[in-house]
Design a protein around this motif. Structure first.
Motif, short mmCIF file in Angstrom:
data_model
loop_
_atom_site.label_atom_id
_atom_site.label_comp_id
_atom_site.label_asym_id
_atom_site.label_seq_id
_atom_site.Cartn_x
_atom_site.Cartn_y
_atom_site.Cartn_z
N ASP A 435 -31.33 43.08 45.46
CA ASP A 435 -32.41 43.03 46.44
C ASP A 435 -31.88 43.13 47.87
O ASP A 435 -32.48 43.77 48.74
CB ASP A 435 -33.22 41.74 46.27
CG ASP A 435 -32.35 40.49 46.41
OD1 ASP A 435 -31.22 40.50 45.85
OD2 ASP A 435 -32.77 39.53 47.07
N ARG A 441 -37.53 42.10 48.98
CA ARG A 441 -37.61 40.70 48.58
C ARG A 441 -37.06 40.53 47.16
O ARG A 441 -37.14 41.45 46.34
CB ARG A 441 -39.06 40.22 48.63
CG ARG A 441 -39.66 40.20 50.03
CD ARG A 441 -41.04 39.55 50.01
NE ARG A 441 -41.92 40.24 49.06
CZ ARG A 441 -42.64 41.32 49.36
NH1 ARG A 441 -42.58 41.84 50.57
NH2 ARG A 441 -43.42 41.87 48.46
N PRO A 442 -36.52 39.33 46.83
CA PRO A 442 -35.97 39.11 45.49
C PRO A 442 -36.97 39.36 44.37
O PRO A 442 -36.58 39.77 43.27
CB PRO A 442 -35.55 37.63 45.53
CG PRO A 442 -35.28 37.36 46.97
CD PRO A 442 -36.29 38.18 47.72
N ASN A 443 -38.26 39.11 44.62
CA ASN A 443 -39.27 39.32 43.59
C ASN A 443 -39.87 40.73 43.64
O ASN A 443 -40.89 41.00 42.99
CB ASN A 443 -40.38 38.28 43.69
CG ASN A 443 -41.09 38.33 45.04
OD1 ASN A 443 -40.65 39.03 45.96
ND2 ASN A 443 -42.20 37.60 45.16
N SER A 444 -39.27 41.61 44.41
CA SER A 444 -39.76 42.98 44.52
C SER A 444 -39.67 43.70 43.17
O SER A 444 -38.71 43.54 42.40
CB SER A 444 -38.96 43.75 45.57
OG SER A 444 -39.21 45.13 45.49
N THR A 445 -40.68 44.53 42.89
CA THR A 445 -40.68 45.32 41.66
C THR A 445 -39.48 46.25 41.61
O THR A 445 -38.84 46.42 40.56
CB THR A 445 -41.98 46.16 41.56
OG1 THR A 445 -43.10 45.27 41.60
CG2 THR A 445 -41.99 46.98 40.28
N HIS A 447 -36.56 45.84 42.84
CA HIS A 447 -35.33 45.10 42.57
C HIS A 447 -35.00 45.10 41.09
O HIS A 447 -33.84 45.28 40.69
CB HIS A 447 -35.49 43.66 43.09
CG HIS A 447 -34.33 42.78 42.81
ND1 HIS A 447 -34.42 41.40 42.82
CD2 HIS A 447 -33.03 43.05 42.48
CE1 HIS A 447 -33.25 40.88 42.53
NE2 HIS A 447 -32.39 41.85 42.31
N TRP A 448 -36.00 44.88 40.25
CA TRP A 448 -35.76 44.77 38.82
C TRP A 448 -36.08 46.05 38.05
O TRP A 448 -35.58 46.25 36.94
CB TRP A 448 -36.58 43.60 38.25
CG TRP A 448 -36.18 42.31 38.84
CD1 TRP A 448 -36.90 41.53 39.71
CD2 TRP A 448 -34.94 41.63 38.64
NE1 TRP A 448 -36.18 40.42 40.07
CE2 TRP A 448 -34.97 40.44 39.42
CE3 TRP A 448 -33.80 41.90 37.87
CZ2 TRP A 448 -33.92 39.54 39.47
CZ3 TRP A 448 -32.74 41.00 37.92
CH2 TRP A 448 -32.81 39.84 38.70
#
Length: 511
Positions: A435, A441-445, A447-448
């Motif tokens: 991220d 952001r760490p919870n960004s789509t 990112h994963w």
């Protein structure tokens, strides 16, 4: 050479044009794919701005050392794997053919992601030049389409023509990097040269995985010396020398250039300056210290650097597609070479189609060429290639544990084990801090989505590999054989499981 004429200007062939490339030409391809000036002007400045990390120079040095150790086993195994699809052939030999199929898919997607992203850098790099020379503003994607046409044309020409073009561009690029770096060091902010960005403690700070991802992004291309092994004059000598030269020179240039840039701005201001000026930071510094002429020369060579990178990526990706087509992991059209010059015509056309579709799609979406196209797509490609490096590291360890060779313990055991551990650690760090690398952001789509996408791709490739073992045993038996694959197709090969033993591979003549 064994081939079957198709009636057109192409040939389904067992090999590319042999005895074409010496050490200099292969080195040009490898360094051009690393594209040092693009990394310094584009990747490094964007990295400083997006990640907020000041330890990018020490990150380059650390990753260069890790990859140098990786190269020990990599080039030692090269004579056993004379194949234009380097990573997947290694993985097929060391970890089994099903995983080799998955690696083929992963390599094709990763290299295409890199190539697609670099088209954004080309548009961004050339816009200021077009504005300065012609007084007009041209959309970045128009410039990228012009570059795409040049790359598509050269991709179907003799490989040595591409090598000569890259040689000229790369030498000019290296010279201007050295001039800029020396100037930055002779004009330090505050009057004193600082070593702050080279301090080892930056490797242990939060978000350090972002440094490794940026470093991997910069080094992508060093491995391609093996991709050209079938076309090298003396593979056993050309490939190792070109690989070590490319990794050594790029490490030196990256560390020197990124450190010199921080010296010129001051370590405490480098991230703020990079965020404010982006890829223009290098040229602003050059303008202030060296004048307008050197700044314009640098801008021009930045454009040619990106173009050289595209040419090199196109050729490497085309050879991966060629290797897959030859082994029937893709339709046989992609395993065809031009009858006129033995270039991988089918694979080249595939890369050109991908590039054209991507540029048009990005233009319609109105994406920013550097932030949304170059940085995100090349970061995604770099993660895929790092995953391939990790798999290849373990493949090398397993291959030499099962193969009788006269290689030293350092080459066949110690260095490969160290490389497997360190590259795996680097991958974990990149995943944890992805991220930060992307600036989301760490919870960004996003990112994963990228790591999960690669995982799904690997699992699908594994399933397809096992399916080939059951339904198409002759195709399965050819996986990883390279130039031998076509000659073995149609022969009575017996059971594929009888041919999967990797304990008795005689290397090709190394000298």
């Amino acid at each position: 050479m064994f081939n079957t004429t198709t009636g057109e200007d192409t040939t389904v062939t067992s090999a590319l044009a042999a005895d074409r490339l010496g050490v200099p030409a292969v080195t040009y391809f490898a360094i051009s794919m690393c594209t040092p000036f693009t990394v310094l002007a584009g990747v490094t400045t964007t990295g400083y701005a997006v990640t907020g990390q000041v330890g990018i120079p020490i990150g380059f040095l650390a990753m260069g050392m890790v990859l140098a150790v990786f190269c020990v086993g990599y080039v030692t195994m090269a004579p056993y794997v004379p194949n234009a699809g380097a990573f997947n052939a290694y993985i097929a030999k060391g970890l089994g053919r099903p995983l080799g199929v998955a690696a083929s898919w992963l390599a094709l997607v990763s290299y295409n992601a890199m190539q697609i992203g670099v088209y954004g850098a080309l548009g961004d790099a050339a816009q200021p030049l077009v504005r300065a020379w012609f007084g007009i503003d041209v959309a970045w994607w128009v410039i990228s389409l012009v570059g795409w046409a040049i790359v598509a044309f050269l991709g179907t020409q003799h490989i040595d023509l591409n090598g000569r073009v890259l040689a000229v561009l790369m030498i000019a690029e290296l010279l201007v990097i050295l001039v800029y770096a020396l100037s930055f060091l002779f004009h330090p902010a505050g009057g004193a040269v600082s070593l702050e960005t080279l301090a080892p403690q930056h490797l242990f700070e939060p978000g350090v995985g972002a440094l490794f991802c940026l470093a991997v992004l910069g080094f992508v291309g060093f491995e391609t010396a093996v991709v050209f092994s079938e076309e090298a004059k003396v593979p056993g000598r050309t490939v190792p020398v070109a690989t070590y030269l490319s990794i050594g020179l790029t490490t030196l240039l990256y560390v020197l250039g990124s450190w010199a840039m921080s010296v010129a701005t001051g370590p405490g201001r480098i991230t703020q300056q990079a965020a404010e000026h982006g890829s223009d930071l290098v040229f602003r510094l050059a303008h202030d210290q060296l004048g307008v002429m050197m700044m314009n020369i640098g801008r021009f060579l930045y454009v040619t650097s990106v173009l050289a990178c595209l040419i090199a990526f196109h050729n490497a990706a085309a050879r991966y597609a060629f290797a897959m087509g030859r082994e029937r992991l893709l339709p046989s059209f992609f395993g065809q070479t031009s009858h006129r010059n033995s270039s991988p015509r089918g694979g080249s056309i595939l890369q050109s189609v991908f590039g054209l579709v991507a540029i048009v799609a990005f233009a319609i979406a109105g994406l920013h060429p550097l932030r949304d196209v170059f940085f995100i797509w090349t970061s995604a490609g770099a993660m895929g290639i790092l995953l391939l490096i990790v798999l290849t590291s373990f493949a090398i360890v397993r291959f030499f544990s099962r193969t009788l060779t006269r290689e030293s313990a350092w080459k066949r055991t110690i260095a490969p084990v160290i490389a497997a551990v360190t590259t795996l650690v680097a991958l974990v760090m990149v995943l944890v801090n992805f991220d930060v690398t992307l600036g989301v952001r760490p919870n960004s789509t996003l990112h994963w989505a990228i790591p999960i996408g690669y995982l799904v791709l690997l699992l699908a490739g594994l399933v397809w590999g096992f399916r080939l073992r059951r339904s198409k045993p002759r195709v399965y038996a050819n996986i990883g054989l390279g130039a031998k694959s076509v000659t073995r197709t149609g022969l009575g090969l017996g059971r594929p499981e009888d041919q999967d033993d990797t304990t008795r591979f005689a290397p090709i003549d190394r000298y």
